[in-house]
Design a protein around this motif. Structure first.
Motif, PDB file in Angstrom:
ATOM      1  N   LYS A 178       0.831  -1.203   0.000  1.00 31.66           N
ATOM      2  CA  LYS A 178       0.000   0.000   0.000  1.00 31.66           C
ATOM      3  C   LYS A 178       0.873   1.263   0.000  1.00 31.66           C
ATOM      4  CE  LYS A 178      -3.814  -2.261   2.464  1.00 31.66           C
ATOM      5  NZ  LYS A 178      -4.785  -2.226   1.355  1.00 31.66           N
ATOM      6  N   VAL A 179       1.949   1.235   0.781  1.00 27.42           N
ATOM      7  CA  VAL A 179       2.865   2.379   0.799  1.00 27.42           C
ATOM      8  C   VAL A 179       3.530   2.543  -0.561  1.00 27.42           C
ATOM      9  CG1 VAL A 179       5.029   3.251   1.782  1.00 27.42           C
ATOM     10  CG2 VAL A 179       3.279   2.284   3.279  1.00 27.42           C
ATOM     11  N   TYR A 180       3.932   1.422  -1.162  1.00 26.56           N
ATOM     12  CA  TYR A 180       4.554   1.460  -2.491  1.00 26.56           C
ATOM     13  C   TYR A 180       3.588   2.097  -3.498  1.00 26.56           C
ATOM     14  CZ  TYR A 180       7.770  -0.282  -6.133  1.00 26.56           C
ATOM     15  OH  TYR A 180       8.688  -0.392  -7.158  1.00 26.56           O
ATOM     16  N   ALA A 181       2.314   1.731  -3.375  1.00 22.18           N
ATOM     17  CA  ALA A 181       1.309   2.284  -4.296  1.00 22.18           C
ATOM     18  C   ALA A 181       1.118   3.784  -4.093  1.00 22.18           C
ATOM     19  CB  ALA A 181      -0.018   1.549  -4.104  1.00 22.18           C
ATOM     20  N   VAL A 182       1.118   4.234  -2.839  1.00 25.17           N
ATOM     21  CA  VAL A 182       1.002   5.673  -2.578  1.00 25.17           C
ATOM     22  C   VAL A 182       2.202   6.405  -3.165  1.00 25.17           C
ATOM     23  CG1 VAL A 182       1.010   7.446  -0.782  1.00 25.17           C
ATOM     24  CG2 VAL A 182      -0.428   5.416  -0.525  1.00 25.17           C
ATOM     25  N   ALA A 183       3.386   5.832  -3.007  1.00 23.94           N
ATOM     26  CA  ALA A 183       4.588   6.454  -3.557  1.00 23.94           C
ATOM     27  C   ALA A 183       4.514   6.554  -5.075  1.00 23.94           C
ATOM     28  CB  ALA A 183       5.817   5.658  -3.131  1.00 23.94           C
ATOM     29  N   MET A 184       3.864   5.580  -5.695  1.00 23.27           N
ATOM     30  CA  MET A 184       3.757   5.556  -7.155  1.00 23.27           C
ATOM     31  C   MET A 184       2.722   6.540  -7.698  1.00 23.27           C
ATOM     32  SD  MET A 184       5.852   3.688  -8.843  1.00 23.27           S
ATOM     33  CE  MET A 184       4.936   3.437 -10.389  1.00 23.27           C
ATOM     34  N   LYS A 185       1.966   7.197  -6.819  1.00 27.95           N
ATOM     35  CA  LYS A 185       0.981   8.195  -7.285  1.00 27.95           C
ATOM     36  C   LYS A 185       1.662   9.429  -7.868  1.00 27.95           C
ATOM     37  CE  LYS A 185      -2.920   7.186  -4.169  1.00 27.95           C
ATOM     38  NZ  LYS A 185      -3.768   7.754  -3.095  1.00 27.95           N
ATOM     39  N   LYS A 186       2.928   9.631  -7.536  1.00 28.26           N
ATOM     40  CA  LYS A 186       3.711  10.753  -8.074  1.00 28.26           C
ATOM     41  C   LYS A 186       3.039  12.090  -7.759  1.00 28.26           C
ATOM     42  CE  LYS A 186       4.893   7.681 -11.878  1.00 28.26           C
ATOM     43  NZ  LYS A 186       4.774   7.429 -13.338  1.00 28.26           N
ATOM     44  N   ASN A 187       2.650  12.251  -6.520  1.00 23.71           N
ATOM     45  CA  ASN A 187       1.933  13.461  -6.097  1.00 23.71           C
ATOM     46  C   ASN A 187       2.942  14.538  -5.691  1.00 23.71           C
ATOM     47  OD1 ASN A 187       0.321  15.413  -4.925  1.00 23.71           O
ATOM     48  ND2 ASN A 187      -1.004  13.947  -3.878  1.00 23.71           N
ATOM     49  N   PRO A 188       2.963  15.697  -6.356  1.00 21.78           N
ATOM     50  CA  PRO A 188       3.929  16.745  -5.997  1.00 21.78           C
ATOM     51  C   PRO A 188       3.557  17.510  -4.732  1.00 21.78           C
ATOM     52  CG  PRO A 188       2.519  17.504  -7.777  1.00 21.78           C
ATOM     53  CD  PRO A 188       2.148  16.070  -7.531  1.00 21.78           C
ATOM     54  N   ASP A 216      -0.785  12.934   4.086  1.00 25.30           N
ATOM     55  CA  ASP A 216      -2.107  12.428   4.475  1.00 25.30           C
ATOM     56  C   ASP A 216      -2.343  11.030   3.921  1.00 25.30           C
ATOM     57  OD1 ASP A 216      -2.616  14.769   5.818  1.00 25.30           O
ATOM     58  OD2 ASP A 216      -3.797  15.675   4.211  1.00 25.30           O
ATOM     59  N   ASP A 217      -1.894  10.795   2.683  1.00 17.92           N
ATOM     60  CA  ASP A 217      -2.089   9.473   2.059  1.00 17.92           C
ATOM     61  C   ASP A 217      -1.303   8.397   2.799  1.00 17.92           C
ATOM     62  OD1 ASP A 217      -3.754  10.645   0.221  1.00 17.92           O
ATOM     63  OD2 ASP A 217      -2.268  10.704  -1.400  1.00 17.92           O
ATOM     64  N   PHE A 218      -0.063   8.717   3.186  1.00 17.93           N
ATOM     65  CA  PHE A 218       0.738   7.744   3.936  1.00 17.93           C
ATOM     66  C   PHE A 218       0.140   7.504   5.324  1.00 17.93           C
ATOM     67  CE2 PHE A 218       4.424   9.006   1.107  1.00 17.93           C
ATOM     68  CZ  PHE A 218       4.542   7.769   0.501  1.00 17.93           C
ATOM     69  N   LYS A 219      -0.355   8.537   5.959  1.00 21.84           N
ATOM     70  CA  LYS A 219      -0.961   8.388   7.277  1.00 21.84           C
ATOM     71  C   LYS A 219      -2.219   7.519   7.207  1.00 21.84           C
ATOM     72  CE  LYS A 219      -2.724  11.083  11.210  1.00 21.84           C
ATOM     73  NZ  LYS A 219      -4.007  10.404  11.301  1.00 21.84           N
ATOM     74  N   ALA A 220      -2.948   7.664   6.099  1.00 17.99           N
ATOM     75  CA  ALA A 220      -4.179   6.883   5.943  1.00 17.99           C
ATOM     76  C   ALA A 220      -3.880   5.384   5.903  1.00 17.99           C
ATOM     77  CB  ALA A 220      -4.911   7.315   4.676  1.00 17.99           C
ATOM     78  N   VAL A 221      -2.720   5.008   5.336  1.00 16.97           N
ATOM     79  CA  VAL A 221      -2.350   3.593   5.293  1.00 16.97           C
ATOM     80  C   VAL A 221      -2.138   3.073   6.711  1.00 16.97           C
ATOM     81  CG1 VAL A 221      -0.602   1.935   4.530  1.00 16.97           C
ATOM     82  CG2 VAL A 221      -1.336   3.778   2.999  1.00 16.97           C
ATOM     83  N   PHE A 222      -1.434   3.863   7.533  1.00 20.62           N
ATOM     84  CA  PHE A 222      -1.213   3.416   8.909  1.00 20.62           C
ATOM     85  C   PHE A 222      -2.533   3.346   9.675  1.00 20.62           C
ATOM     86  CE2 PHE A 222      -0.588   4.260  13.426  1.00 20.62           C
ATOM     87  CZ  PHE A 222       0.289   3.235  13.755  1.00 20.62           C
ATOM     88  N   VAL A 244      11.795   6.671 -10.781  1.00 20.72           N
ATOM     89  CA  VAL A 244      10.911   7.824 -10.682  1.00 20.72           C
ATOM     90  C   VAL A 244      10.806   8.196  -9.210  1.00 20.72           C
ATOM     91  CG1 VAL A 244       8.742   6.537 -10.419  1.00 20.72           C
ATOM     92  CG2 VAL A 244       8.722   8.785 -11.513  1.00 20.72           C
ATOM     93  N   ARG A 245      10.421   9.432  -8.942  1.00 19.06           N
ATOM     94  CA  ARG A 245      10.446   9.936  -7.572  1.00 19.06           C
ATOM     95  C   ARG A 245       9.049  10.218  -7.044  1.00 19.06           C
ATOM     96  NH1 ARG A 245      15.012  14.416  -8.626  1.00 19.06           N
ATOM     97  NH2 ARG A 245      14.690  14.902  -6.416  1.00 19.06           N
ATOM     98  N   LEU A 246       8.990  10.534  -5.744  1.00 18.86           N
ATOM     99  CA  LEU A 246       7.701  10.713  -5.081  1.00 18.86           C
ATOM    100  C   LEU A 246       6.809  11.737  -5.771  1.00 18.86           C
ATOM    101  CD1 LEU A 246       8.774  10.688  -1.318  1.00 18.86           C
ATOM    102  CD2 LEU A 246       7.182   9.093  -2.401  1.00 18.86           C
TER     103      LEU A 246
END
Length: 732
Positions: free
Chosen positions: A256-266, A273-279, A320-322
């Motif tokens: 799930k964290v890997y998927a959030v990182a792949m969103k490429k959100n600047p 918030d997205d990472f916190k939602a996973v936890f 690719v980066r965050l």
């Protein structure tokens, strides 16, 4: 601990360094005295037996202090004692801290304090280059667990030749001033300034430094081998773990964290918030019995580990980066100059979610910063202050004054810019960078904004400077690595390197590098430098779209300054008795006038925001130092009226006699109605008495001679004088 164990070695140029333990500060866990020439440092290391409950980080404190007694001086402060650390001491403390901190065991969380004191100094040796060596040696002879030792050296270069730990006199000729710290195997930290050197030269300087570091580490190891206490490091258990919970966090959250990182959100805030939602989602899957405070603390720690590995692997695998950028891409940049109408110079520089509002203020010599330390006494006319308010990261925190980080970031930006100031600069220049948004590279934003603000101010800098922060992610198992340009805050936190590089189009002016991993091959460092060069060039190009060269003139309300050189013997004449003349000139012209002796000359600085006022003051000073010349015409002021004529001040401090016979072509019995005290009158200097040096002036020499005017014959041709009588009327 045995008494008086020491180890001496040659640094390679005939200079001997001695490190000794067992004589001083024996109640510390470890203590050493390092001596080079007459310079001596005392370093101590003390670590608490156990960590405080709930501490999950390394509470390390490093303080470097220079004692005034070391140079036979009494502090110049009001209290006449050493006070809080100076900025120079803070910077030296940071250099040692950054080299030591990564090498303590990851699970060692006991309060640890390293203190380094300069206790003797001959002033020719800069003692800060020995501080890291002394600190590491103090830890090495203790039982404190440490994956070292390390050491630290300064590198200079004179006429193309590298020098290790150069003297203060040698540093004045050097085009490199760089501190390098490392272990026997790896470089840990680099910081310094250069005069536009190439990437290849900087890399060679680091390699040269590493050879010296290895010699010093060998000496530390040999000394430690003679100390019984250091042979067995203390045992500890500073962390407790729940391996079952760790596995649950990893299995549920990694993908799930890997998927959030792949969103490429600047957007940093949205990513957070997205990472916190996973936890939060994971925590909700646990039973009430499992949702204890202790488990939540551990779960957050394990979740951070998942983030660390998932994001790093995403970068290594996907390239690719965050925020969606490629490895070498730079975030969008916009800038503006002249944003603050009343500042002497101002600029806004924004790169991604990092923003600096920077001002430049011009002052006189009276605004210089006085520096009083055991090693250096003098004045600084270039200041750069970096401020990092909590709102820049969307936080509400108390502001407790300037922190060590702010001092360090400001100093790096100052070193990047200072060698590009004009050589004939007569101003005191203060740059202030207020970070309004921060998501990585705020110190480099300060460099860019500082350049723009200087050009907006009209300071004729030699070349514009840009800066970039580079990052690194490595995987030692697979051999993969990724060098990242213009890193985000998350990439700095989760990465293996923070490498800041500043420079002009022609070379590097300042660097700062911190490594968090063992082993950085020089090939990777070379790639990072070349990638940084391309990034700097791109950023500089964007800056030049806003302003491409310094403004030709200062702002209307900025102070103007003119500098005059006068013969040294005229300094007293310009100042006057008790400062009377210079004070009167300042009052009459509305300027600030400063004068100091410099060799055979007096340097006179005249400052005001009004050019007319400066011109008036310049004329007055020039008049004082001008030597009177026979035949020259002057505008003078009547100082007094006498029966036989008037005394006229035709140059400041220089009076001449305007005899009544030289006032007009016609005969005058007195000067009533012709001249009075305070009148301005044009006169010609017709004679300087060779014996007395007195001046004879003439007004009539500047008036047309009346037609038919008969010159009076000389006295000797007029016949005998009539006899004097008591009654003038009888004489007639």
């Amino acid at each position: 601990m045995q008494l008086g164990i020491s180890k001496s070695f040659d640094l390679g140029d005939g200079r001997t360094i001695t490190v000794e333990t067992g004589k001083l500060a024996k109640q510390a866990d470890g203590s050493v005295v390092v001596k080079m020439g007459n310079t001596m440092l005392l370093a101590t290391a003390v670590s608490a037996p156990e960590a405080k409950p709930g501490v999950d980080f390394m509470p390390l404190t490093v303080d470097y202090r220079e004692m005034f007694a070391s140079t036979g001086r009494i502090p110049g402060s009001f209290f006449r004692r050493e006070a809080k650390l100076t900025d120079a001491e803070v910077l030296s403390s940071r250099l040692v801290d950054r080299a030591l901190r990564p090498l303590f065991p990851e699970d060692y969380h006991a309060d640890t304090q390293v203190l380094i004191y300069l206790i003797s100094s001959d002033k020719s040796i800069n003692p800060d280059c020995l501080a890291g060596f002394a600190a590491s040696a103090a830890i090495a002879v203790s039982d404190i667990p440490f994956n070292g030792p390390i050491s630290e050296v300064r590198v200079g270069r004179i006429n193309g030749k590298f020098i290790l730990n150069p003297t203060l006199a040698e540093m004045e000729q050097s085009d490199i001033d760089m501190m390098v710290a490392g272990s026997a195997k790896d470089i840990m930290m680099v910081e310094g300034e250069m005069k536009e050197v190439s990437e290849a030269d900087m890399l060679e300087a680091i390699k040269f430094a590493h050879e010296g570091i290895r010699k010093m580490i060998t000496a530390i190891n040999e000394l430690a081998a003679m100390v019984e206490k250091s042979k067995v490091k203390r045992t500890y258990s500073h962390e407790t773990h729940n391996e079952e919970l760790r596995e649950k966090v990893k299995s549920y959250c990694y993908d799930k964290v890997y998927a959030v990182a792949m969103k490429k959100n600047p957007n940093k805030s949205q990513r957070k918030d997205d990472f916190k939602a996973v936890f939060d989602e994971f925590w909700a899957t646990l039973t009430p019995e499992e949702q204890t405070d202790e488990n939540k603390t551990l779960a957050k720690r394990y979740y951070h580990e998942v983030e660390y590995y998932a994001i790093r692997n995403m970068v290594l695998n996907e390239r690719v980066r965050l925020d969606g950028r490629g490895l070498a891409d730079i975030r969008p940049i916009w800038s503006e100059v002249g944003y603050l109408p009343m500042a002497h110079g101002s600029a806004v520089f924004t790169r991604g979610e990092t923003q600096s509002l920077t001002t430049v203020t011009l002052g006189t010599k009276l605004d210089q910063q006085m520096i009083d330390s055991p090693i250096f006494q003098g004045d600084a006319n270039f200041l750069l202050h970096y401020n990092f308010p909590p709102f820049s990261t969307g936080e509400a925190k108390p502001m407790r004054g300037t922190g060590r980080r702010e001092v360090g970031h400001g100093n790096l930006a100052l070193r990047a810019l200072k060698n590009q100031l004009p050589d004939n600069n007569t101003y005191t220049i203060r740059i202030v960078s207020d970070i309004l948004e921060s998501n990585g590279s705020s110190s480099m934003a300060t460099v860019c904004a500082g350049t723009l603000a200087l050009m907006d101010c009209g300071v004729q800098i030699k070349k514009p400077v840009s800066g970039i922060a580079m990052g690194l992610i490595t995987d030692t198992k697979s051999g993969k690595f990724a060098v990242l340009s213009d890193i985000l805050g998350d990439e700095d936190h989760l990465g293996d390197m923070d490498f800041k590089v500043c420079g002009t189009k022609d070379g590097i002016t300042a660097v700062q590098m911190d490594l968090k991993v063992d082993g950085l091959p020089y090939e990777v460092m070379a790639q990072a430098l070349e990638q940084a060069k391309a990034g700097r060039a791109h950023i500089l190009g964007e800056m030049m779209k806003t302003i491409s060269e310094p403004r030709a003139e200062l702002k209307e309300h900025a102070p103007r300054m003119v500098q005059l050189r006068i013969p040294r013997e005229f300094i007293g004449a310009v100042i006057g008795p008790g400062g009377k003349i210079i004070q009167e000139m300042q009052r009459e012209t509305g300027t600030t006038i400063m004068i100091e002796e410099q060799g055979e000359f007096g340097i006179v600085d005249i400052a005001a925001s009004d050019k007319t006022a400066i011109d008036k003051a310049v004329a007055k000073v020039k008049a004082i130092v001008t030597m009177p010349e026979v035949g020259e015409v002057y505008e003078g002021k009547v100082k007094s009226i006498m029966a036989f004529g008037a005394f006229v001040e035709f140059l400041p401090g220089k009076d001449g006699l305007l005899h009544i016979s030289e006032v007009d072509w016609k005969r005058l019995d007195n000067l009533d109605g012709i001249l009075k005290q305070g009148d301005m009158v044009q006169v010609k200097l017709v004679e300087i008495d060779p014996k007395t040096g007195k001046f004879r002036l003439s007004r009539k020499a500047l008036m047309p001679k009346p037609e038919g005017y008969q010159e009076r014959p000389p006295r000797e041709n007029r016949g005998p004088r009539p006899p004097k009588t008591e009654n003038a009327n009888e004489q007639k």
